[in-house]
Design an enzyme around this catalytic site. Structure first.
Site, PDB file in Angstrom:
ATOM      1  N   CYS A   1     -12.212 -31.641  29.578  1.00 59.42           N
ATOM      2  CA  CYS A   1     -11.250 -31.640  28.468  1.00 59.42           C
ATOM      3  C   CYS A   1     -10.298 -30.445  28.562  1.00 59.42           C
ATOM      4  O   CYS A   1     -10.734 -29.285  28.547  1.00 59.42           O
ATOM      5  CB  CYS A   1     -12.017 -31.623  27.154  1.00 59.42           C
ATOM      6  SG  CYS A   1     -11.024 -31.215  25.706  1.00 59.42           S
TER       7      CYS A   1
ATOM      8  N   CYS B   1     -10.439 -28.120  25.562  1.00 62.93           N
ATOM      9  CA  CYS B   1     -11.659 -27.310  25.600  1.00 62.93           C
ATOM     10  C   CYS B   1     -11.471 -26.092  26.506  1.00 62.93           C
ATOM     11  O   CYS B   1     -11.920 -24.980  26.194  1.00 62.93           O
ATOM     12  CB  CYS B   1     -12.843 -28.140  26.085  1.00 62.93           C
ATOM     13  SG  CYS B   1     -13.181 -29.617  25.094  1.00 62.93           S
TER      14      CYS B   1
ATOM     15  N   CYS C   1       0.836  -1.213   0.000  1.00 61.99           N
ATOM     16  CA  CYS C   1       0.000   0.000   0.000  1.00 61.99           C
ATOM     17  C   CYS C   1       0.868   1.261   0.000  1.00 61.99           C
ATOM     18  O   CYS C   1       1.680   1.481   0.893  1.00 61.99           O
ATOM     19  CB  CYS C   1      -0.897  -0.024   1.244  1.00 61.99           C
ATOM     20  SG  CYS C   1      -1.853   1.489   1.493  1.00 61.99           S
TER      21      CYS C   1
END
Length: 438
Positions: A187, A190, A54
């Site tokens: 878990c 998790c 850019c």
């Protein structure tokens, strides 16, 4: 001459190389260090989201480095290569480059930096933000991020709790796209995912206006729905789209990865933005303030084109709004002569119809279509803007012009005004008037 700080924006293309190195005072930020360096920090941060290709970003680099050196030990200055790390850019709604955001007291809701792009302006903006932060702390307002720093944003309330009882109604029968985590409380993986899932849920809900949702199913409790989808391990993430078979999510487990996938799905499923006629100030204001760019067409008068000609122009615009729908720009049109002050401020000035302008109302900048009003011409115009090569100018007067309330087009061909018939039978000429002069 166009100022380089009048950026309409660039979009994501290919990465070239980083602008910053370890020897600079600018902190290079990535998905792996962003939470640690920024979110869990009490410091004020100014962060540039850039793309190496850019041009506006390249122009900003020396001033950004200079400001970082001047603010060293006072305000943190960071940079994210959002072309390489799209997930971080997506997480904070970055749609053009360079975008600068201020991460102050509430790191979960950074503010858009609206100041100038010179090193002095950046330093002034940083010090103003720092003074405001200190003032808030003195007045007793929390200087922390306002949420659990360990999770880095978001909370469990942003994740929809799904059960055997509500799963079908909410997920299968609804119109929204869902990302659903099936977990077990014991878990470890998790537990590691939980803060990332919560943070992603908050960002996705806000950025997709609730069209993509994140949910969670405790598979040890709600075994009916879990067995239906053959859940064997934890966590398992599945994607649900209405009327389609569920899809296994195969991406990364960081909030950035999850957000990026959610935003991709939102863009894929989102309808093209509505093309609106400028009937009053509210329509222009709402459309343009809600979008980074507003694309405005000034179409010829209905008497010059008829309904068929106008519908042809509108069809071209609708095709382009579909093509660029991921940008979430606003699309508007008006008839020549209906909004003369708007035409004048854009330098259209009563000729050259149809005309088109891309405007950024936050920066009061605009660019004009110089090519043909066709799919090819408009695509080239918008593509040039997207990569930072479009020329921009400042609104005449430096503010939005007056917008007049007008009647909506009825979709029909135009009609010339009907002239009134005058009955002259009872009009008597002056007796002194010479009738031979008639």
């Amino acid at each position: 001459m166009v100022e380089h700080n009048g950026m309409l924006g660039c979009s994501l293309v290919l990465s070239v190389q980083s602008f910053y190195s370890a020897s600079d005072d600018v902190v290079e930020l990535t998905p792996s260090n962003f939470n640690r360096e920024v979110i869990q920090s009490d410091s004020l941060w100014l962060i540039e989201f850039y793309a190496p290709w850019c041009g506006h970003c390249q122009n900003l680099t020396p001033d950004w480095k200079k400001a970082a050196t001047a603010l060293k030990g006072i305000v943190k200055i960071g940079a994210v290569d959002a072309d390489q790390h799209k997930s971080l850019g997506g997480q904070y709604g970055v749609r053009g480059f360079p975008t600068i955001k201020v991460f102050g007291a509430n790191k979960n809701k950074p503010e858009e930096y609206q100041g100038g792009r010179s090193s002095q302006a950046i330093v002034d903006g940083a010090m103003n933000a720092l003074r405001a932060l200190v003032k808030d702390r003195l007045s007793g307002k929390s200087g922390s991020s306002g949420y659990n720093k360990q999770s880095g944003g978001g909370s469990k309330k942003d994740v929809v709790e799904l059960t055997d009882d509500n799963f079908d109604k909410m997920v299968l029968e609804g119109d929204d796209v869902w990302m659903v985590e099936f977990f077990a409380p014991w878990c470890g993986h998790c537990k590691n995912l939980e803060p990332e899932w919560a943070a992603a849920a908050a960002a996705v809900r806000e950025q997709t206006k609730g069209k993509v949702r994140l949910g969670a199913v405790d598979a040890t409790v709600h075994q009916a729905v879990s067995s239906r989808y053959g859940i064997r391990g934890f966590p398992t993430i599945k994607i649900f789209r209405k009327g389609e078979e569920p899809e296994d999510y195969q991406g990364g487990r960081s909030r950035g990865d999850i957000i990026e996938r959610a935003l991709d799905m939102f863009s894929e499923n989102a309808p093209a933005p509505e093309l609106l006629e400028i009937l009053n100030e509210d329509i222009l204001k709402k459309t343009c303030e809600d979008s980074q760019l507003c694309i405005i067409a000034v179409l010829p008068h209905i008497l010059d084109t008829g309904a068929a000609g106008r519908n042809g122009y509108l069809e071209v615009m609708m095709k382009m709004s579909e093509k660029y729908k991921k940008k979430m720009w606003g699309w508007l049109w008006t008839e020549a002569g209906a909004q003369m002050e708007l035409e004048s401020s854009l330098g259209i000035g009563g000729f050259g119809y149809p005309a088109m302008a891309a405007i950024n109302t936050r920066k009061m900048k605009f660019a004009l279509l110089r090519g043909s009003f066709s799919e090819t011409g408009i695509h080239e115009f918008l593509r040039e803007l997207s990569v930072g090569r479009g020329s921009t100018a400042t609104f005449g007067g430096g503010s939005m012009p007056k917008i007049y309330s007008v009647e909506a087009w009825d979709g029909k061909d135009g009609q010339l005004p009907v002239e009134e018939d005058y009955d002259l039978s009872d009009v008597h000429l002056d007796d002194d008037f010479d009738k031979d002069e008639l």
